[in-house]
Design an enzyme around this catalytic site. Structure first.
Site, mmCIF file in Angstrom:
data_model
loop_
_atom_site.group_PDB
_atom_site.id
_atom_site.type_symbol
_atom_site.label_atom_id
_atom_site.label_comp_id
_atom_site.label_asym_id
_atom_site.label_seq_id
_atom_site.Cartn_x
_atom_site.Cartn_y
_atom_site.Cartn_z
ATOM 1 N N ASN A 1 0.846 -1.194 0.000
ATOM 2 C CA ASN A 1 0.000 0.000 0.000
ATOM 3 C C ASN A 1 0.884 1.248 0.000
ATOM 4 O O ASN A 1 1.963 1.271 0.584
ATOM 5 C CB ASN A 1 -1.000 -0.003 1.155
ATOM 6 C CG ASN A 1 -0.382 -0.085 2.539
ATOM 7 O OD1 ASN A 1 0.582 -0.809 2.771
ATOM 8 N ND2 ASN A 1 -0.942 0.646 3.491
ATOM 9 N N GLU B 1 0.353 5.343 0.619
ATOM 10 C CA GLU B 1 -0.581 6.382 1.050
ATOM 11 C C GLU B 1 -0.150 7.767 0.565
ATOM 12 O O GLU B 1 1.002 7.982 0.196
ATOM 13 C CB GLU B 1 -0.701 6.375 2.569
ATOM 14 C CG GLU B 1 -1.330 5.108 3.101
ATOM 15 C CD GLU B 1 -1.478 5.086 4.598
ATOM 16 O OE1 GLU B 1 -2.160 4.188 5.096
ATOM 17 O OE2 GLU B 1 -0.907 5.956 5.302
ATOM 18 N N CYS C 1 -4.089 0.666 -2.529
ATOM 19 C CA CYS C 1 -3.922 -0.537 -1.708
ATOM 20 C C CYS C 1 -2.887 -1.481 -2.320
ATOM 21 O O CYS C 1 -2.610 -1.434 -3.528
ATOM 22 C CB CYS C 1 -5.250 -1.278 -1.581
ATOM 23 S SG CYS C 1 -6.572 -0.321 -0.824
ATOM 24 N N GLU D 1 -3.158 -4.655 -2.869
ATOM 25 C CA GLU D 1 -3.742 -5.590 -3.828
ATOM 26 C C GLU D 1 -3.798 -4.980 -5.226
ATOM 27 O O GLU D 1 -3.414 -5.621 -6.211
ATOM 28 C CB GLU D 1 -5.161 -5.988 -3.391
ATOM 29 C CG GLU D 1 -5.221 -6.677 -2.052
ATOM 30 C CD GLU D 1 -5.414 -5.752 -0.852
ATOM 31 O OE1 GLU D 1 -6.033 -6.192 0.128
ATOM 32 O OE2 GLU D 1 -4.951 -4.588 -0.900
ATOM 33 N N CYS E 1 -10.510 -4.403 0.623
ATOM 34 C CA CYS E 1 -11.559 -3.395 0.550
ATOM 35 C C CYS E 1 -12.413 -3.627 -0.698
ATOM 36 O O CYS E 1 -12.066 -4.428 -1.577
ATOM 37 C CB CYS E 1 -10.952 -1.994 0.534
ATOM 38 S SG CYS E 1 -10.176 -1.530 -1.028
ATOM 39 N N CYS F 1 -10.659 -2.992 -4.123
ATOM 40 C CA CYS F 1 -9.746 -4.088 -4.489
ATOM 41 C C CYS F 1 -10.522 -5.312 -4.949
ATOM 42 O O CYS F 1 -10.139 -5.992 -5.903
ATOM 43 C CB CYS F 1 -8.827 -4.437 -3.321
ATOM 44 S SG CYS F 1 -7.582 -3.169 -3.021
#
Length: 160
Positions: free
Chosen positions: A61, A63, A72, A74, A112, A115
């Site tokens: 991930n 940010e 993310c 994924e 999430c 994803c």
């Protein structure tokens, strides 16, 4: 009125019971958490994808202060895999996470919604399911397809 019940098959494995290839993939996802850039959430996630030809790629991930600009692990991993190996389906995706104390989580985390939607698209793109391994120190959860994580998903069939 019509009622429908959805059943999702989840299998939990102690780390030691995973195949050697799956342990390596989980280890790669765990290692990817250390490349996470998570100064805001302090929640580091790593993912690793094993492609149909055996190639393994990973991501973490990343940010951003402008939160919607974050991505993310994924999606980082799947987008990289699809851009660098466009002809290779993703066979298995492993996901691991560490908390703000730097400890791997006892229980697996689930991706999430964004994803999950990307995973559905990857499955559609290659017309085959993608196994998902969600790592937790107390057990790794195996899901046979992203559709099991998002059973009422949106795909291009709704637009036709």
């Amino acid at each position: 009125m019509k009622e429908q019940t959805l059943h999702i098959a989840l299998t939990y494995y102690p780390y030691e019971e995973l195949s050697e290839a799956d342990r390596r993939l989980v280890d790669t996802a765990r290692e990817a958490t250390y490349r996470s850039y998570a100064p805001y959430s302090r929640f580091s996630v790593g993912a690793a994808a094993r492609l149909a030809d055996g190639t393994v790629v990973s991501g973490s991930n990343q940010e951003n202060a402008a939160s919607p600009s974050s991505i993310c692990a994924e999606r980082t991993t799947l987008f990289y895999a699809n851009s660098q190996y466009p002809g290779q389906a993703v066979d298995t995706l492993a996901i691991a996470a560490r908390n703000e104390r730097g400890e791997f989580l006892d229980n697996p985390i689930s991706p999430c919604g964004a994803c999950r939607q990307v995973m559905i698209e990857v499955e559609r793109r290659f017309a085959r399911p993608m196994r998902i391994l969600l790592y937790g120190q107390q057990g790794t959860c195996e899901v046979k397809s992203a559709r099991d994580l998002l059973p009422l998903s949106f795909d291009d069939s709704a637009m036709k």
